[in-house]
Design a protein around this motif. Sequence first.
Motif, PDB file in Angstrom:
ATOM      1  N   ILE A 214       0.852  -1.185   0.000  1.00 44.09           N
ATOM      2  CA  ILE A 214       0.000   0.000   0.000  1.00 44.09           C
ATOM      3  C   ILE A 214       0.890   1.237   0.000  1.00 44.09           C
ATOM      4  O   ILE A 214       1.784   1.369   0.845  1.00 44.09           O
ATOM      5  CB  ILE A 214      -0.921   0.016   1.229  1.00 44.09           C
ATOM      6  N   TYR A 215       0.671   2.129  -0.942  1.00 42.83           N
ATOM      7  CA  TYR A 215       1.449   3.350  -1.050  1.00 42.83           C
ATOM      8  C   TYR A 215       0.656   4.487  -0.428  1.00 42.83           C
ATOM      9  O   TYR A 215      -0.469   4.781  -0.839  1.00 42.83           O
ATOM     10  CB  TYR A 215       1.768   3.651  -2.517  1.00 42.83           C
ATOM     11  N   TRP A 216       1.262   5.106   0.584  1.00 45.44           N
ATOM     12  CA  TRP A 216       0.576   6.169   1.313  1.00 45.44           C
ATOM     13  C   TRP A 216       1.568   7.289   1.584  1.00 45.44           C
ATOM     14  O   TRP A 216       2.558   7.104   2.275  1.00 45.44           O
ATOM     15  CB  TRP A 216      -0.001   5.618   2.619  1.00 45.44           C
ATOM     16  N   ASP A 217       1.308   8.471   1.003  1.00 44.39           N
ATOM     17  CA  ASP A 217       2.200   9.620   1.146  1.00 44.39           C
ATOM     18  C   ASP A 217       3.605   9.188   0.720  1.00 44.39           C
ATOM     19  O   ASP A 217       3.801   8.721  -0.399  1.00 44.39           O
ATOM     20  CB  ASP A 217       2.162  10.130   2.583  1.00 44.39           C
TER      21      ASP A 217
END
Length: 236
Positions: A214-217
């Motif tokens: 999951i890519y977050w910020d």
Amino acid sequence: MGTNGMTNSQSDFLQWLIDEKEECTTRQLTLRALTLSFASIHVALYNLAANPQYVEPLREEVDAVIREHVWTKEAMVLMQKVDSFLAESLPLEGVLTTGVRRKALKNLTLSDGTFIPKGTHLYVPTYVFHRDSAIYENPGIFDPLRFFRLGEDGNESGRHQMVAMNRNYFPFGYGKHACPGGILAADEPKTMFAHILTSYGVKFKDRVSRPASIYWDSNVIADPAARPLFRKRAHN
């Protein structure tokens, strides 16, 4: 002597926060401690569950080292395959995996003439460096023994350890502002990972390959919805 009368030997991270009076409530200190722990524990279990062919080579190394050195600092250093597995996993997921942030505290002119005004926020894309095919062979493929092979040359072994920071590998940052807790942040997951190897088998409940990250910020984190299963290892 600290501002509250404590000696330097008694001072620690939480005391620094209290002394600065910016994060000093119980809730603020708790959240900061949890954040620090999260930043220092890097996910390798998903990679282990998705790559069962590496379990026995890693387990054999841990068993052999522990028989001779038990659970000591020296033992952690000698677990070179485990170190390589974690070094390969480390740049893939974790807090600030995709880059290192800095802020210019004064006007700065680089050696090539680039001028950076005071207050400028800089961002070094570590994600790109760690996946550079000019540096690493097949960088997009998870290769848990990559750094072990690179370090087989005795003169270069230290350069390819998990905490060895250089211009091609710096998940803990680089230079004088690199993470001061890098060694602890390496020994902590290495100890836990080695213990799990010697005590349990790990696999996913409903899948063979690991779930997408999951890519977050500026973070890349392992999917928390995945459910790895643990089974107590049967010792002979």
